[in-house]
Design an enzyme around this catalytic site. Structure first.
Site, PDB file in Angstrom:
ATOM      1  N   SER A 140       0.867  -1.196   0.000  1.00 34.79           N
ATOM      2  CA  SER A 140       0.000   0.000   0.000  1.00 34.79           C
ATOM      3  C   SER A 140       0.894   1.234   0.000  1.00 34.79           C
ATOM      4  CB  SER A 140      -0.850  -0.015   1.279  1.00 34.79           C
ATOM      5  OG  SER A 140      -1.527   1.206   1.463  1.00 34.79           O
ATOM      6  N   TYR A 153      -1.787   0.004  10.867  1.00 35.92           N
ATOM      7  CA  TYR A 153      -1.826  -0.398   9.450  1.00 35.92           C
ATOM      8  C   TYR A 153      -0.530   0.004   8.750  1.00 35.92           C
ATOM      9  CZ  TYR A 153      -3.706  -1.015   4.674  1.00 35.92           C
ATOM     10  OH  TYR A 153      -3.927  -1.413   3.370  1.00 35.92           O
TER      11      TYR A 153
HETATM   12  N1  LIG Z   1      -8.907  -0.820  -0.489  1.00 37.71           N
HETATM   13  C1  LIG Z   1      -7.858  -0.001  -0.387  1.00 37.71           C
HETATM   14  O1  LIG Z   1      -8.008   1.248  -0.328  1.00 37.71           O
HETATM   15  C2  LIG Z   1      -6.459  -0.577  -0.365  1.00 37.71           C
HETATM   16  C3  LIG Z   1      -5.393   0.322  -0.597  1.00 37.71           C
HETATM   17  C4  LIG Z   1      -4.093  -0.172  -0.570  1.00 37.71           C
HETATM   18  C5  LIG Z   1      -3.848  -1.490  -0.316  1.00 37.71           C
HETATM   19  N2  LIG Z   1      -4.892  -2.342  -0.075  1.00 37.71           N
HETATM   20  C6  LIG Z   1      -4.570  -3.744   0.200  1.00 37.71           C
HETATM   21  O2  LIG Z   1      -5.126  -4.554  -0.801  1.00 37.71           O
HETATM   22  C7  LIG Z   1      -5.446  -5.846  -0.277  1.00 37.71           C
HETATM   23  C8  LIG Z   1      -6.903  -6.174  -0.601  1.00 37.71           C
HETATM   24  O3  LIG Z   1      -7.719  -5.140  -0.092  1.00 37.71           O
HETATM   25  P1  LIG Z   1      -9.268  -4.983  -0.503  1.00 37.71           P
HETATM   26  O4  LIG Z   1      -9.555  -3.535  -0.534  1.00 37.71           O
HETATM   27  O5  LIG Z   1      -9.573  -5.829  -1.657  1.00 37.71           O
HETATM   28  O6  LIG Z   1      -9.942  -5.538   0.841  1.00 37.71           O
HETATM   29  P2  LIG Z   1     -11.077  -6.649   1.107  1.00 37.71           P
HETATM   30  O7  LIG Z   1     -12.141  -6.575   0.087  1.00 37.71           O
HETATM   31  O8  LIG Z   1     -11.424  -6.516   2.555  1.00 37.71           O
HETATM   32  O9  LIG Z   1     -10.303  -8.021   0.859  1.00 37.71           O
HETATM   33  C9  LIG Z   1      -9.452  -8.600   1.800  1.00 37.71           C
HETATM   34  C10 LIG Z   1      -9.310 -10.060   1.438  1.00 37.71           C
HETATM   35  O10 LIG Z   1      -8.360 -10.638   2.348  1.00 37.71           O
HETATM   36  C11 LIG Z   1      -8.904 -11.867   2.779  1.00 37.71           C
HETATM   37  N3  LIG Z   1      -8.387 -12.219   4.090  1.00 37.71           N
HETATM   38  C12 LIG Z   1      -8.458 -11.507   5.242  1.00 37.71           C
HETATM   39  N4  LIG Z   1      -7.914 -12.219   6.239  1.00 37.71           N
HETATM   40  C13 LIG Z   1      -7.498 -13.399   5.707  1.00 37.71           C
HETATM   41  C14 LIG Z   1      -6.886 -14.562   6.233  1.00 37.71           C
HETATM   42  N5  LIG Z   1      -6.572 -14.673   7.526  1.00 37.71           N
HETATM   43  N6  LIG Z   1      -6.604 -15.587   5.385  1.00 37.71           N
HETATM   44  C15 LIG Z   1      -6.922 -15.501   4.073  1.00 37.71           C
HETATM   45  N7  LIG Z   1      -7.503 -14.432   3.519  1.00 37.71           N
HETATM   46  C16 LIG Z   1      -7.801 -13.397   4.331  1.00 37.71           C
HETATM   47  C17 LIG Z   1     -10.404 -11.695   2.773  1.00 37.71           C
HETATM   48  O11 LIG Z   1     -11.049 -12.956   2.566  1.00 37.71           O
HETATM   49  P3  LIG Z   1     -11.745 -13.864   3.683  1.00 37.71           P
HETATM   50  O12 LIG Z   1     -12.336 -12.933   4.702  1.00 37.71           O
HETATM   51  O13 LIG Z   1     -12.763 -14.637   2.899  1.00 37.71           O
HETATM   52  O14 LIG Z   1     -10.658 -14.734   4.204  1.00 37.71           O
HETATM   53  C18 LIG Z   1     -10.608 -10.830   1.545  1.00 37.71           C
HETATM   54  O15 LIG Z   1     -10.755 -11.633   0.398  1.00 37.71           O
HETATM   55  C19 LIG Z   1      -5.133  -5.776   1.220  1.00 37.71           C
HETATM   56  O16 LIG Z   1      -3.851  -6.308   1.451  1.00 37.71           O
HETATM   57  C20 LIG Z   1      -5.151  -4.280   1.498  1.00 37.71           C
HETATM   58  O17 LIG Z   1      -4.368  -3.939   2.628  1.00 37.71           O
HETATM   59  C21 LIG Z   1      -6.193  -1.919  -0.112  1.00 37.71           C
END
Ligand SMILES: NC(=O)c1ccc[n+]([C@@H]2O[C@H](COP(=O)([O-])OP(=O)(O)OC[C@H]3O[C@@H](n4cnc5c(N)ncnc54)[C@H](OP(=O)(O)O)[C@@H]3O)[C@@H](O)[C@H]2O)c1
Length: 255
Positions: A140, A153
């Protein structure tokens, strides 16, 4: 020839689901990994209907045993394992360091950092034996800046970024490239809900008035572009933000 295999963690929602769809469209057989198998089943059906192939794998990246199961699923796939996308992760809380929850910080470190470590360690032998492996780490912009309330975070994402840089140095000379993707503000359905413990109003406020925030498909596009360059081309780090976000603290909002 069997399709190359791509593993995507956190594929049950948001960026991970979009990446799984996109990589399947690019010709990979995708192992879609997460804890919620019902969501993964729907995703696999969607990918299949679109002409791609994918397998749902239940995997909790905080469990050694569960990650070992993911490695077994990868070994059982018929094609070479060429791509791992470490995407599972997220944020919990927006409290100052002074009053931050130790449990939230632990969750963020275990999921984002140790999850990436576990999965990478488990898949490295298969990626190496493919002769042309790629490891993507979805960190990120929080991996290189800090902001008030983001201590837990940003600490976790700084650590994840450190893993990516260290791994690239350590693997130099071996056939595995390491690519770090650093998104800024991405409007996904669940990221904010997880961060604010299900509070939809707080989650929505993050994107209020922001014209065209990034969406999951935009990040999937970046990941797919990096991963489909010729293998000698290593995009070390790709930083991507919406046009409206010039920096973490500088966001254009209308209304
Ligand atoms: N959205 C943003 O603004 C943003 C910006 C920068 C970076 N990111 C990064 O991008 C990535 C995805 O974010 P997103 O926005 O797509 O969030 P999201 O929709 O909340 O997706 C998170 C995913 O991680 C999985 N997860 C969580 N805990 C887990 C575990 N213990 N084992 C396996 N899977 C797990 C969840 O699946 P289950 O709950 O089904 O396991 C879900 O599929 C993250 O690393 C986040 O930090 C996001």
């Amino acid at each position: 020839m069997s399709s190359p295999v791509a593993i995507v963690t956190g594929a049950s929602s948001g960026i991970g689901a979009a990446t799984a769809r996109r990589l399947a469209a690019e010709g990979f057989h995708v192992l879609a990994a997460a804890r919620r198998t019902d969501r993964l089943g729907g995703l696999v059906d969607e990918i299949t209907a679109a002409g791609g192939t994918a397998t749902a794998v239940m995997c909790d990246v905080t469990s050694d045993e569960s990650v070992a199961g993911l490695a077994e699923a990868a070994a059982a796939a018929s094609g070479p394992v060429t791509l791992l996308v470490n995407n599972a992760g997220g944020a919990r809380g927006l409290d100052p360091v002074e009053s931050g929850s130790v449990a939230d910080w632990q969750w963020m470190y275990d999921t984002n950092v140790l999850g990436t470590l576990r999965v990478t360690q488990a898949l490295l032998p298969a990626l190496e034996s493919s002769g042309a492996g790629t490891i993507v780490i979805v960190s990120s912009t929080a991996g290189f800046i800090v902001y008030e309330g983001g201590g837990g975070y940003t600490a976790a994402k700084h650590a994840q970024t450190a893993v990516a840089g260290t791994l690239r140095l350590e693997l130099c000379g071996r056939p595995i490239r390491v690519i770090e993707i650093d998104p800024g503000m991405v409007k996904t359905d669940e990221f904010g809900l997880v961060r604010f413990d299900g509070d939809a109003d707080k989650a929505a406020a993050v994107y209020a008035g922001v014209p065209d925030p990034l969406v999951a498909d935009d990040v999937a596009d970046c990941i797919a572009w990096c991963a489909t360059r010729p293998h000698h081309v290593n995009v070390d780090r790709l930083v991507v933000r919406p046009l409206a976000q010039a920096a973490q603290h500088k966001v254009h909002r209308v209304g």
